[in-house]
Write an enzyme that holds these catalytic residues in place. Structure first.
Site, PDB file in Angstrom:
ATOM      1  N   CYS A 112     -12.480 -14.286   1.426  1.00  0.00           N
ATOM      2  CA  CYS A 112     -12.916 -14.177   0.030  1.00  0.00           C
ATOM      3  C   CYS A 112     -11.797 -13.714  -0.897  1.00  0.00           C
ATOM      4  O   CYS A 112     -11.702 -14.157  -2.045  1.00  0.00           O
ATOM      5  CB  CYS A 112     -14.124 -13.264  -0.095  1.00  0.00           C
ATOM      6  SG  CYS A 112     -13.918 -11.607   0.568  1.00  0.00           S
ATOM      7  N   ASP A 234     -18.643 -15.816  -7.402  1.00  0.00           N
ATOM      8  CA  ASP A 234     -18.656 -15.374  -6.007  1.00  0.00           C
ATOM      9  C   ASP A 234     -18.046 -16.452  -5.110  1.00  0.00           C
ATOM     10  O   ASP A 234     -18.538 -17.583  -5.085  1.00  0.00           O
ATOM     11  CB  ASP A 234     -20.103 -15.087  -5.594  1.00  0.00           C
ATOM     12  CG  ASP A 234     -20.209 -14.335  -4.286  1.00  0.00           C
ATOM     13  OD1 ASP A 234     -19.384 -14.568  -3.391  1.00  0.00           O
ATOM     14  OD2 ASP A 234     -21.125 -13.501  -4.158  1.00  0.00           O
ATOM     15  N   HIS A 236     -18.106 -16.676  -1.847  1.00  0.00           N
ATOM     16  CA  HIS A 236     -18.682 -16.723  -0.505  1.00  0.00           C
ATOM     17  C   HIS A 236     -19.558 -17.948  -0.254  1.00  0.00           C
ATOM     18  O   HIS A 236     -20.200 -18.036   0.800  1.00  0.00           O
ATOM     19  CB  HIS A 236     -19.482 -15.447  -0.244  1.00  0.00           C
ATOM     20  CG  HIS A 236     -18.649 -14.204  -0.247  1.00  0.00           C
ATOM     21  ND1 HIS A 236     -18.389 -13.489  -1.400  1.00  0.00           N
ATOM     22  CD2 HIS A 236     -17.985 -13.576   0.743  1.00  0.00           C
ATOM     23  CE1 HIS A 236     -17.614 -12.455  -1.103  1.00  0.00           C
ATOM     24  NE2 HIS A 236     -17.356 -12.491   0.183  1.00  0.00           N
TER      25      HIS A 236
END
Length: 279
Positions: A112, A234, A236
């Protein structure tokens, strides 16, 4: 052998410390940044570490298969979370959304920070010209002496300090580091972030220790009253999103209330980006 990370401890109640543009360390010498604390993940682990502050998408995007067509400016079209009396500040320029597996490499559980770095490198043109691959990032950190030999090819995490070094190394946007002590959250940084975005600033990487999952901030919405939200990107996401709407519906880019978006038991480092004189 697992890389050892120095973690300077700050006394409770220490003030938030921000630093301007970082300088690269001499070759073969460990980079020490004083107050921004560094976090390494479990070396060699590919397990996904759950986080209750991570979005729980109601609809999964299709599984990834090889390198994907990059998506740009995936926040566009999201409705602001506050009403007309709110003060809204969103990044200028363009960026590419980098996420788990977007180049065909399965980096779930450890990538990440690298993906957020790639998103930062793509700003402000929204182009991949100066965006390094994950192995190139690891090689650069080895070569500049920030990581020991053997880091290249590992699954070790990187955080905001390493990202700031790589932005300088690869000619990305300028970086400024800011450390937020444990328990302070980001509420005290909202005015600074608002000024950053209204002043033409780019995406801001956020990472911590208890909340070690890297993410990027794209904007701030203040008001009405004490309400405060941040626009979170994000990395992810694992899959092959076809358009920004899929990401927005799944929660991978979304407005989040500040009080619930961040872990109060975690310290946080911020890496704020701004344009270089040549951009």
């Amino acid at each position: 052998m697992r890389a050892q990370t120095l973690r300077p401890r700050l006394p409770r109640g220490s003030p938030v410390l921000c630093m301007s543009r970082v300088e690269l360390p001499p070759p073969r010498q460990k980079a020490l940044f004083g107050d921004p604390q560094r976090v390494d993940g479990p070396g060699g682990s590919s397990e996904r570490i759950p986080n209750r502050w991570e979005p729980r998408p109601s609809r999964q995007v299709p599984a990834a298969a090889g390198a994907l067509e990059p998506l740009r400016d995936v926040h566009l079209g999201l409705a602001p979370p506050c009403g007309d009396r709110a003060s809204l500040a969103i990044l200028s320029g363009h960026y590419i959304y980098y996420h788990y597996g977007c180049d065909g490499l399965d980096d779930r559980g450890w990538g990440c920070g690298y993906r957020t770095l790639q998103t930062l490198c793509s700003w402000p043109e929204g182009q991949a010209t100066r965006v390094p691959g994950l192995l190139a990032v690891q090689a650069a950190l080895e070569d500049m002496g920030d990581k020991p030999r053997g880091f290249r090819g590992s699954r070790d995490w990187i955080g905001c300090v390493e990202v700031s070094l790589c932005l300088e190394h690869f000619g990305g946007p300028r970086a400024r580091l800011c450390h937020v002590p444990r328990g302070a959250g980001l509420s005290g940084q909202l005015e600074m972030l608002h000024s950053h975005f209204t002043g033409g600033g780019g995406p801001v990487m956020v990472g911590g220790d208890a909340d070690a999952q890297a993410k990027a901030l794209l904007g701030v919405c203040l008001g009405p009253g004490s309400a405060a939200h941040v626009l979170v990107l994000d990395p992810h996401c694992w899959g092959a999103p076809k358009n920004p709407s899929e990401l927005q519906n799944a929660g991978w880019v979304s407005w989040r209330e500040v009080g619930t978006a961040f872990d109060p038991s975690s310290f946080y480092n911020l890496c704020l980006t701004s344009r270089r004189a040549s951009d």
